[in-house]
Design a protein around this motif. Structure first.
Motif, mmCIF file in Angstrom:
data_model
loop_
_atom_site.group_PDB
_atom_site.id
_atom_site.type_symbol
_atom_site.label_atom_id
_atom_site.label_comp_id
_atom_site.label_asym_id
_atom_site.label_seq_id
_atom_site.Cartn_x
_atom_site.Cartn_y
_atom_site.Cartn_z
ATOM 1 N N TRP A 199 -6.477 3.787 -0.949
ATOM 2 C CA TRP A 199 -5.314 2.946 -0.638
ATOM 3 C C TRP A 199 -4.834 3.135 0.808
ATOM 4 O O TRP A 199 -4.204 2.258 1.384
ATOM 5 N N THR A 200 -5.132 4.289 1.392
ATOM 6 C CA THR A 200 -4.787 4.516 2.801
ATOM 7 C C THR A 200 -5.824 3.876 3.717
ATOM 8 O O THR A 200 -5.486 3.315 4.766
ATOM 9 N N ALA A 201 -7.091 3.974 3.334
ATOM 10 C CA ALA A 201 -8.161 3.443 4.177
ATOM 11 C C ALA A 201 -8.103 1.922 4.280
ATOM 12 O O ALA A 201 -8.385 1.352 5.341
ATOM 13 N N ILE A 202 -7.728 1.247 3.183
ATOM 14 C CA ILE A 202 -7.712 -0.225 3.194
ATOM 15 C C ILE A 202 -6.758 -0.772 4.252
ATOM 16 O O ILE A 202 -7.172 -1.579 5.098
ATOM 17 N N PRO A 203 -5.449 -0.374 4.275
ATOM 18 C CA PRO A 203 -4.584 -0.896 5.336
ATOM 19 C C PRO A 203 -4.974 -0.425 6.726
ATOM 20 O O PRO A 203 -4.736 -1.126 7.718
ATOM 21 N N PHE A 204 -5.602 0.783 6.815
ATOM 22 C CA PHE A 204 -6.024 1.273 8.121
ATOM 23 C C PHE A 204 -7.090 0.361 8.722
ATOM 24 O O PHE A 204 -6.987 -0.075 9.869
ATOM 25 N N ALA A 211 0.833 -1.207 0.000
ATOM 26 C CA ALA A 211 0.000 0.000 0.000
ATOM 27 C C ALA A 211 0.862 1.250 0.000
ATOM 28 O O ALA A 211 0.569 2.231 -0.703
ATOM 29 N N GLY A 212 1.952 1.233 0.757
ATOM 30 C CA GLY A 212 2.843 2.394 0.819
ATOM 31 C C GLY A 212 3.478 2.692 -0.522
ATOM 32 O O GLY A 212 3.572 3.859 -0.945
ATOM 33 N N ILE A 213 3.938 1.638 -1.220
ATOM 34 C CA ILE A 213 4.540 1.824 -2.546
ATOM 35 C C ILE A 213 3.512 2.395 -3.521
ATOM 36 O O ILE A 213 3.803 3.327 -4.296
ATOM 37 N N THR A 214 2.297 1.859 -3.469
ATOM 38 C CA THR A 214 1.249 2.307 -4.392
ATOM 39 C C THR A 214 0.879 3.761 -4.140
ATOM 40 O O THR A 214 0.719 4.557 -5.083
#
Length: 288
Positions: A71-76, A42-45
């Protein structure tokens, strides 16, 4: 009025730096080695999207922001789920794997983690374990770190193993920083500027040449100088104290042999034995 492309790129980049900072703060504090595979991807994307928005003037700025938010909400939310569920945590973040047990490599587990023997030996050397047979237990954590437990006979000897009592070690206090006295550090140690002046004189150095000076648990001043060519003398207080204790012990034994008075002889002998025990328990602290 049309904004010049160079100014548009600068504005977009500044805004994206602020957005990335806020999104990272929202996700929480984790070092790179602690990120799960999911968070790493997620960070790379997110970084790739930010770069595209910053320089891709033909793309819609807000469409890129929406994508970054997703993309931030998904890993959160995946992290929240991992906190609530052990099964979800094992799936998202992975599980630890035993790679050495009782001094024997677990080849099947090592293969599952896509590690070679050479890579395992490299990780062991970083943990100061140079021989597999010396290892009681080695676990490859989900973040790729290797934790090693040496066999009991291969572990360093500690004061507890020798039944020695040790004083608690305090955090060293900084009393000099970049040639300036840190009064708060002196106060924390219960020391004064006069004491510091005396210690600096013993070392033969001036305050302005000290980059950092610290006081350890035993009240000794250590200093790192701007001029690294100057060799500082080793503190002599502890060796001198050990020498004085040994001399006192020898004197007590001598007095016990010299006196004819039985009561005095017994007193000297008892105190000599007590002092010998004190020297035995404290010698390892006073030799350096």
């Amino acid at each position: 009025m049309d904004i010049p492309q160079w100014l548009n790129i600068i504005i977009r980049s500044v805004l994206l730096v602020m957005v990335l900072f806020l999104l990272t703060k929202w996700l929480g504090k984790k070092q790179l080695s602690q990120l799960s595979f999911f968070e790493y991807i997620a960070g790379i994307t997110i970084g790739s999207i930010a770069a595209e928005i910053s320089t891709g003037l033909e793309t819609n700025f807000f469409h890129g922001l929406y994508s970054m938010l997703v993309w931030t909400a998904i890993p959160f939310f995946a992290g929240l789920l991992a906190i609530k569920s052990k099964k979800a945590r094992d799936f998202i973040e992975g599980r630890e794997t035993v790679v050495i047990k009782d001094g024997k490599i677990q080849e099947e587990n090592l293969t599952k983690q896509k590690y070679t023997v050479d890579e395992l030996l490299h990780l062991l050397r970083k943990k100061n374990a140079f021989q597999v047979s010396d290892v009681e237990f080695a676990v490859l954590e989900a973040n790729g770190d290797l934790n090693v437990l040496l066999k009991k006979e291969k572990q360093p000897v500690t004061p507890q193993d020798l039944d020695l009592e040790t004083a608690p070690v305090k955090v060293p206090e900084t009393v000099i920083l970049e040639g300036k006295v840190v009064d708060s550090g002196l106060a924390a140690c219960g020391l004064t500027r006069e004491w510091l002046d005396v210690e600096l004189q013993k070392l033969g150095i001036v305050l302005d040449n000290v980059y950092i000076g610290q006081v350890d648990s035993y009240g000794q001043l250590t200093a790192d100088l701007y001029d690294d060519k100057i060799k500082l003398p080793k503190p002599q207080e502890k060796p001198m104290l050990l020498s004085a204790l040994k001399k006192c012990h020898a004197d007590l034994e001598s007095f016990a042999l010299a006196t004819e008075n039985e009561a005095a002889k017994q007193m000297y002998k008892e105190n000599s034995e007590k002092l010998a025990e004190i020297i035995k328990n404290s010698e390892y602290l006073l030799v350096n």
